[in-house]
Scaffold this motif. Structure first.
Motif, PDB file in Angstrom:
ATOM      1  N   ASP A  63      39.474  14.314 -10.560  1.00 26.80           N
ATOM      2  CA  ASP A  63      38.877  15.404  -9.785  1.00 26.80           C
ATOM      3  C   ASP A  63      38.081  16.325 -10.695  1.00 26.80           C
ATOM      4  O   ASP A  63      36.972  16.729 -10.373  1.00 26.80           O
ATOM      5  CB  ASP A  63      39.978  16.245  -9.122  1.00 26.80           C
ATOM      6  CG  ASP A  63      40.250  15.806  -7.688  1.00 26.80           C
ATOM      7  OD1 ASP A  63      39.417  15.063  -7.129  1.00 26.80           O
ATOM      8  OD2 ASP A  63      41.283  16.208  -7.153  1.00 26.80           O
ATOM      9  N   LYS A  64      38.674  16.657 -11.842  1.00 29.31           N
ATOM     10  CA  LYS A  64      38.025  17.550 -12.797  1.00 29.31           C
ATOM     11  C   LYS A  64      36.751  16.900 -13.334  1.00 29.31           C
ATOM     12  O   LYS A  64      35.715  17.549 -13.430  1.00 29.31           O
ATOM     13  CB  LYS A  64      38.986  17.882 -13.940  1.00 29.31           C
ATOM     14  CG  LYS A  64      38.602  19.163 -14.640  1.00 29.31           C
ATOM     15  CD  LYS A  64      39.307  19.368 -15.966  1.00 29.31           C
ATOM     16  CE  LYS A  64      38.642  20.465 -16.768  1.00 29.31           C
ATOM     17  NZ  LYS A  64      37.229  20.147 -17.121  1.00 29.31           N
ATOM     18  N   SER A  65      36.848  15.609 -13.661  1.00 30.35           N
ATOM     19  CA  SER A  65      35.677  14.888 -14.154  1.00 30.35           C
ATOM     20  C   SER A  65      34.573  14.876 -13.106  1.00 30.35           C
ATOM     21  O   SER A  65      33.401  15.091 -13.425  1.00 30.35           O
ATOM     22  CB  SER A  65      36.045  13.439 -14.503  1.00 30.35           C
ATOM     23  OG  SER A  65      37.036  13.420 -15.492  1.00 30.35           O
ATOM     24  N   LEU A  66      34.952  14.643 -11.866  1.00 27.46           N
ATOM     25  CA  LEU A  66      33.966  14.619 -10.788  1.00 27.46           C
ATOM     26  C   LEU A  66      33.356  16.003 -10.584  1.00 27.46           C
ATOM     27  O   LEU A  66      32.153  16.137 -10.370  1.00 27.46           O
ATOM     28  CB  LEU A  66      34.612  14.138  -9.486  1.00 27.46           C
ATOM     29  CG  LEU A  66      34.861  12.629  -9.393  1.00 27.46           C
ATOM     30  CD1 LEU A  66      35.634  12.308  -8.125  1.00 27.46           C
ATOM     31  CD2 LEU A  66      33.565  11.853  -9.422  1.00 27.46           C
ATOM     32  N   ALA A  67      34.215  17.034 -10.682  1.00 21.61           N
ATOM     33  CA  ALA A  67      33.732  18.408 -10.530  1.00 21.61           C
ATOM     34  C   ALA A  67      32.723  18.731 -11.630  1.00 21.61           C
ATOM     35  O   ALA A  67      31.690  19.354 -11.372  1.00 21.61           O
ATOM     36  CB  ALA A  67      34.905  19.380 -10.568  1.00 21.61           C
ATOM     37  N   ASP A  68      33.037  18.286 -12.868  1.00 19.92           N
ATOM     38  CA  ASP A  68      32.117  18.492 -13.990  1.00 19.92           C
ATOM     39  C   ASP A  68      30.778  17.812 -13.715  1.00 19.92           C
ATOM     40  O   ASP A  68      29.718  18.372 -13.985  1.00 19.92           O
ATOM     41  CB  ASP A  68      32.723  17.944 -15.286  1.00 19.92           C
ATOM     42  CG  ASP A  68      33.840  18.839 -15.827  1.00 19.92           C
ATOM     43  OD1 ASP A  68      33.998  19.968 -15.302  1.00 19.92           O
ATOM     44  OD2 ASP A  68      34.542  18.414 -16.754  1.00 19.92           O
ATOM     45  N   LEU A  69      30.848  16.590 -13.201  1.00 22.98           N
ATOM     46  CA  LEU A  69      29.624  15.856 -12.886  1.00 22.98           C
ATOM     47  C   LEU A  69      28.837  16.571 -11.790  1.00 22.98           C
ATOM     48  O   LEU A  69      27.624  16.724 -11.881  1.00 22.98           O
ATOM     49  CB  LEU A  69      29.958  14.423 -12.445  1.00 22.98           C
ATOM     50  CG  LEU A  69      30.428  13.487 -13.557  1.00 22.98           C
ATOM     51  CD1 LEU A  69      30.978  12.193 -12.973  1.00 22.98           C
ATOM     52  CD2 LEU A  69      29.296  13.177 -14.516  1.00 22.98           C
ATOM     53  N   HIS A  70      29.563  17.036 -10.776  1.00 22.95           N
ATOM     54  CA  HIS A  70      28.934  17.779  -9.681  1.00 22.95           C
ATOM     55  C   HIS A  70      28.219  19.006 -10.221  1.00 22.95           C
ATOM     56  O   HIS A  70      27.071  19.281  -9.849  1.00 22.95           O
ATOM     57  CB  HIS A  70      29.987  18.235  -8.659  1.00 22.95           C
ATOM     58  CG  HIS A  70      30.211  17.241  -7.565  1.00 22.95           C
ATOM     59  ND1 HIS A  70      29.219  16.852  -6.698  1.00 22.95           N
ATOM     60  CD2 HIS A  70      31.311  16.553  -7.203  1.00 22.95           C
ATOM     61  CE1 HIS A  70      29.708  15.966  -5.858  1.00 22.95           C
ATOM     62  NE2 HIS A  70      30.978  15.761  -6.140  1.00 22.95           N
ATOM     63  N   THR A  71      28.915  19.745 -11.113  1.00 24.68           N
ATOM     64  CA  THR A  71      28.357  20.960 -11.692  1.00 24.68           C
ATOM     65  C   THR A  71      27.031  20.648 -12.383  1.00 24.68           C
ATOM     66  O   THR A  71      26.052  21.373 -12.223  1.00 24.68           O
ATOM     67  CB  THR A  71      29.347  21.546 -12.727  1.00 24.68           C
ATOM     68  OG1 THR A  71      30.599  21.715 -12.089  1.00 24.68           O
ATOM     69  CG2 THR A  71      28.872  22.875 -13.265  1.00 24.68           C
ATOM     70  N   HIS A  72      27.022  19.556 -13.124  1.00 25.34           N
ATOM     71  CA  HIS A  72      25.820  19.148 -13.852  1.00 25.34           C
ATOM     72  C   HIS A  72      24.637  19.001 -12.900  1.00 25.34           C
ATOM     73  O   HIS A  72      23.557  19.528 -13.140  1.00 25.34           O
ATOM     74  CB  HIS A  72      26.097  17.832 -14.571  1.00 25.34           C
ATOM     75  CG  HIS A  72      24.974  17.388 -15.445  1.00 25.34           C
ATOM     76  ND1 HIS A  72      24.753  17.938 -16.686  1.00 25.34           N
ATOM     77  CD2 HIS A  72      24.003  16.481 -15.244  1.00 25.34           C
ATOM     78  CE1 HIS A  72      23.688  17.364 -17.219  1.00 25.34           C
ATOM     79  NE2 HIS A  72      23.213  16.478 -16.364  1.00 25.34           N
ATOM     80  N   PHE A  73      24.857  18.292 -11.806  1.00 23.86           N
ATOM     81  CA  PHE A  73      23.751  18.019 -10.897  1.00 23.86           C
ATOM     82  C   PHE A  73      23.444  19.200  -9.993  1.00 23.86           C
ATOM     83  O   PHE A  73      22.295  19.409  -9.613  1.00 23.86           O
ATOM     84  CB  PHE A  73      24.031  16.741 -10.094  1.00 23.86           C
ATOM     85  CG  PHE A  73      24.027  15.538 -10.983  1.00 23.86           C
ATOM     86  CD1 PHE A  73      22.831  15.050 -11.488  1.00 23.86           C
ATOM     87  CD2 PHE A  73      25.204  14.927 -11.363  1.00 23.86           C
ATOM     88  CE1 PHE A  73      22.805  13.970 -12.352  1.00 23.86           C
ATOM     89  CE2 PHE A  73      25.206  13.840 -12.223  1.00 23.86           C
ATOM     90  CZ  PHE A  73      23.996  13.367 -12.720  1.00 23.86           C
ATOM     91  N   THR A  74      24.472  19.977  -9.655  1.00 21.62           N
ATOM     92  CA  THR A  74      24.241  21.171  -8.839  1.00 21.62           C
ATOM     93  C   THR A  74      23.406  22.176  -9.619  1.00 21.62           C
ATOM     94  O   THR A  74      22.456  22.734  -9.100  1.00 21.62           O
ATOM     95  CB  THR A  74      25.589  21.806  -8.425  1.00 21.62           C
ATOM     96  OG1 THR A  74      26.370  20.809  -7.786  1.00 21.62           O
ATOM     97  CG2 THR A  74      25.387  22.954  -7.469  1.00 21.62           C
TER      98      THR A  74
END
Ligand code: ZN
Length: 82
Positions: free
Chosen positions: A62-73
């Protein structure tokens, strides 16, 4: 229409059909009928985790996905402000 790629194909939740051992800690038992997390590392290699370890693994994912989301957001926000 192109389908959205599933990048989590190697991870699945299963119900134990027999008693299994948790890969992370062999003292963690997965009883028949218990939910377990199955991770396929390769064609001949799959590891199973108990519910306790599964929630930790999923929390990390979840944290990894959130980090990835943050990058693209962040990227998206920056371009929309420009
Ligand atoms: Zn475990």
């Amino acid at each position: 229409m192109a389908t959205v790629k599933n990048i989590l194909k190697h991870v699945s939740a299963e119900t134990a059909r027999r008693r299994r051992k948790c890969y992370r800690k062999t003292t963690h038992l997965i009883l028949k009928g218990d939910p377990c997390l199955v991770v396929r590392d390769g064609p001949q290699s799959q590891t199973t985790y108990c519910t306790v370890c599964a929630s930790e693994i999923l929390a990390k994912a979840d944290k990894s996905l959130a980090d990835l989301h943050t990058h693209f957001t962040a990227l998206h926000d920056a371009s929309s402000q420009a």
